[in-house]
Design a protein around this motif. Structure first.
Motif, PDB file in Angstrom:
ATOM      1  N   UNK A 175      -4.708 -14.983  11.901  1.00 47.84           N
ATOM      2  CA  UNK A 175      -4.014 -13.795  12.409  1.00 47.84           C
ATOM      3  C   UNK A 175      -3.160 -13.153  11.319  1.00 47.84           C
ATOM      4  N   UNK A 176      -2.447 -13.989  10.556  1.00 47.30           N
ATOM      5  CA  UNK A 176      -1.588 -13.466   9.499  1.00 47.30           C
ATOM      6  C   UNK A 176      -2.412 -12.840   8.383  1.00 47.30           C
ATOM      7  N   UNK A 177      -3.518 -13.475   8.011  1.00 45.08           N
ATOM      8  CA  UNK A 177      -4.381 -12.933   6.963  1.00 45.08           C
ATOM      9  C   UNK A 177      -4.959 -11.581   7.372  1.00 45.08           C
ATOM     10  N   UNK A 178      -5.373 -11.489   8.630  1.00 45.11           N
ATOM     11  CA  UNK A 178      -5.890 -10.221   9.133  1.00 45.11           C
ATOM     12  C   UNK A 178      -4.814  -9.151   9.093  1.00 45.11           C
ATOM     13  N   UNK A 179      -3.598  -9.522   9.455  1.00 42.40           N
ATOM     14  CA  UNK A 179      -2.496  -8.560   9.446  1.00 42.40           C
ATOM     15  C   UNK A 179      -2.207  -8.070   8.025  1.00 42.40           C
ATOM     16  N   UNK A 180      -2.269  -8.968   7.048  1.00 42.11           N
ATOM     17  CA  UNK A 180      -2.069  -8.575   5.649  1.00 42.11           C
ATOM     18  C   UNK A 180      -3.127  -7.549   5.235  1.00 42.11           C
ATOM     19  N   UNK A 181      -4.389  -7.851   5.544  1.00 42.93           N
ATOM     20  CA  UNK A 181      -5.478  -6.954   5.161  1.00 42.93           C
ATOM     21  C   UNK A 181      -5.360  -5.604   5.865  1.00 42.93           C
ATOM     22  N   UNK A 182      -5.036  -5.625   7.152  1.00 44.67           N
ATOM     23  CA  UNK A 182      -4.918  -4.373   7.901  1.00 44.67           C
ATOM     24  C   UNK A 182      -3.739  -3.536   7.417  1.00 44.67           C
ATOM     25  N   UNK A 183      -2.654  -4.193   7.043  1.00 47.80           N
ATOM     26  CA  UNK A 183      -1.509  -3.457   6.502  1.00 47.80           C
ATOM     27  C   UNK A 183      -1.897  -2.757   5.201  1.00 47.80           C
ATOM     28  N   UNK A 184      -2.610  -3.467   4.335  1.00 49.34           N
ATOM     29  CA  UNK A 184      -3.058  -2.863   3.074  1.00 49.34           C
ATOM     30  C   UNK A 184      -3.969  -1.670   3.339  1.00 49.34           C
ATOM     31  N   UNK A 185      -4.845  -1.798   4.319  1.00 48.17           N
ATOM     32  CA  UNK A 185      -5.766  -0.715   4.663  1.00 48.17           C
ATOM     33  C   UNK A 185      -5.011   0.479   5.247  1.00 48.17           C
ATOM     34  N   UNK A 186      -4.110   0.207   6.181  1.00 46.35           N
ATOM     35  CA  UNK A 186      -3.372   1.278   6.847  1.00 46.35           C
ATOM     36  C   UNK A 186      -2.461   2.035   5.889  1.00 46.35           C
ATOM     37  N   UNK A 187      -1.903   1.313   4.903  1.00 48.75           N
ATOM     38  CA  UNK A 187      -0.942   1.925   3.987  1.00 48.75           C
ATOM     39  C   UNK A 187      -1.592   2.520   2.740  1.00 48.75           C
ATOM     40  N   UNK A 188      -2.899   2.388   2.617  1.00 45.43           N
ATOM     41  CA  UNK A 188      -3.563   2.886   1.411  1.00 45.43           C
ATOM     42  C   UNK A 188      -3.582   4.415   1.387  1.00 45.43           C
ATOM     43  N   UNK A 189      -3.127   4.980   0.275  1.00 44.61           N
ATOM     44  CA  UNK A 189      -3.108   6.424   0.076  1.00 44.61           C
ATOM     45  C   UNK A 189      -3.873   6.727  -1.208  1.00 44.61           C
ATOM     46  N   UNK A 190      -5.099   7.256  -1.103  1.00 45.74           N
ATOM     47  CA  UNK A 190      -5.902   7.497  -2.302  1.00 45.74           C
ATOM     48  C   UNK A 190      -5.237   8.443  -3.295  1.00 45.74           C
ATOM     49  N   UNK A 191      -4.395   9.353  -2.814  1.00 43.33           N
ATOM     50  CA  UNK A 191      -3.742  10.292  -3.705  1.00 43.33           C
ATOM     51  C   UNK A 191      -2.667   9.614  -4.545  1.00 43.33           C
ATOM     52  N   UNK A 192      -2.129   8.512  -4.042  1.00 39.43           N
ATOM     53  CA  UNK A 192      -1.091   7.792  -4.780  1.00 39.43           C
ATOM     54  C   UNK A 192      -1.651   6.608  -5.562  1.00 39.43           C
ATOM     55  N   UNK A 193      -2.953   6.414  -5.462  1.00 43.94           N
ATOM     56  CA  UNK A 193      -3.593   5.258  -6.091  1.00 43.94           C
ATOM     57  C   UNK A 193      -3.712   5.463  -7.601  1.00 43.94           C
ATOM     58  N   UNK A 194      -2.986   4.648  -8.364  1.00 42.74           N
ATOM     59  CA  UNK A 194      -3.061   4.710  -9.821  1.00 42.74           C
ATOM     60  C   UNK A 194      -3.648   3.424 -10.396  1.00 42.74           C
ATOM     61  N   UNK A 195      -4.160   2.562  -9.523  1.00 39.35           N
ATOM     62  CA  UNK A 195      -4.601   1.258 -10.003  1.00 39.35           C
ATOM     63  C   UNK A 195      -6.048   0.921  -9.763  1.00 39.35           C
ATOM     64  N   UNK A 196      -6.870   1.920  -9.400  1.00 33.65           N
ATOM     65  CA  UNK A 196      -8.281   1.632  -9.144  1.00 33.65           C
ATOM     66  C   UNK A 196      -8.950   1.093 -10.395  1.00 33.65           C
ATOM     67  N   UNK A 197      -9.660  -0.014 -10.247  1.00 36.46           N
ATOM     68  CA  UNK A 197     -10.355  -0.648 -11.362  1.00 36.46           C
ATOM     69  C   UNK A 197     -11.789  -0.128 -11.390  1.00 36.46           C
ATOM     70  N   UNK A 198     -12.153   0.557 -12.453  1.00 37.50           N
ATOM     71  CA  UNK A 198     -13.484   1.139 -12.566  1.00 37.50           C
ATOM     72  C   UNK A 198     -14.468   0.094 -13.086  1.00 37.50           C
ATOM     73  N   UNK A 199     -15.640   0.036 -12.498  1.00 40.91           N
ATOM     74  CA  UNK A 199     -16.647  -0.936 -12.901  1.00 40.91           C
ATOM     75  C   UNK A 199     -17.986  -0.245 -13.164  1.00 40.91           C
ATOM     76  N   UNK A 200     -18.785  -0.892 -13.989  1.00 44.81           N
ATOM     77  CA  UNK A 200     -20.140  -0.407 -14.248  1.00 44.81           C
ATOM     78  C   UNK A 200     -21.077  -0.957 -13.172  1.00 44.81           C
ATOM     79  N   UNK A 201     -22.096  -0.187 -12.829  1.00 41.70           N
ATOM     80  CA  UNK A 201     -23.080  -0.668 -11.868  1.00 41.70           C
ATOM     81  C   UNK A 201     -23.810  -1.887 -12.426  1.00 41.70           C
TER      82      UNK A 201
END
Length: 204
Positions: A175-201
């Motif tokens: 339950x706690x792990x799910x809550x952590x993941x859902x909080x990260x998902x709910x609070x994610x703002x793509x416009x404020x994201x400065x940490x996306x890690x780019x990868x090659x296919x």
């Protein structure tokens, strides 16, 4: 009430494409089912695709695993199907969850959020005690798969540097792990994201 429904009554409105990866017994199935329920979205696991491949070839899972050790045909067939799913949902702008050992690698930059799960060996072994594999077989398979991924794709499955969230699932309740993941998902703002890690296919 299903196990996923029992984990939480929390619902999150999201259009993120999420990958979940980790070794056997890491808790990926439990987390993914909870996420799919909370996000009301689709879920595909590498295990499901692997079982489909076994059925198509009229083979048992053990036989297909042995076949995968002999050549790259099975791994590449599995990974191509997972890549196709990632390409479809990466462009769909809808919430979706893809779970497999290589999901984060195969989805690449199509994924909005990549999650890595793990737990101490003894915990993972205890969690898989009711599965067909024995402890020794599980460890041999992990080493074998890691070698194949390195040989086929140049992937180091122990590299966690590009994952957005890494969780030791033995330290919290489901339950706690799910809550952590859902909080990260709910609070994610793509416009404020400065940490996306780019990868090659990955070249399949």
């Amino acid at each position: 009430m299903s196990e996923a429904d029992a984990l939480t009554d929390r619902r999150v409105d999201s259009n993120l494409f999420i990958t979940v990866s980790g070794p056997p017994g890491c808790g990926a199935t439990t987390l993914c089912e909870g996420l799919a329920t909370a996000l009301d979205c689709g879920l595909v696991s590498g295990g499901d695709i692997f079982r489909t491949l076994a059925e198509e070839r009229d083979m048992s899972l053990s036989q297909l695993i042995a076949k995968a050790d002999e050549s790259d045909e099975i791994d590449r067939a599995l990974d191509r199907r997972l890549r196709t799913i990632a390409e479809k949902w990466g462009a769909a702008n809808k919430a979706f969850i893809l779970e497999s050992r290589l999901a984060g690698w195969l989805a690449g930059n199509r994924a909005d959020l990549r999650i890595w799960l793990d737990a101490p060996d003894e915990v993972r072994v205890d969690r898989t005690v009711d599965r067909e594999e024995m402890e020794a077989e599980m460890r041999v398979r992990e080493v074998s798969e890691a070698g194949r991924y390195e040989s086929y794709y140049g992937i180091d499955v122990t590299d966690q540097s590009f994952y957005d969230i890494c969780l030791n699932t033995a330290r919290w309740s489901p339950e706690a792990l799910l809550d952590v993941a859902l909080t990260a998902i709910a609070e994610y703002d793509p416009e404020a994201d400065e940490g996306a890690y780019r990868t090659e296919d990955v070249d399949l």
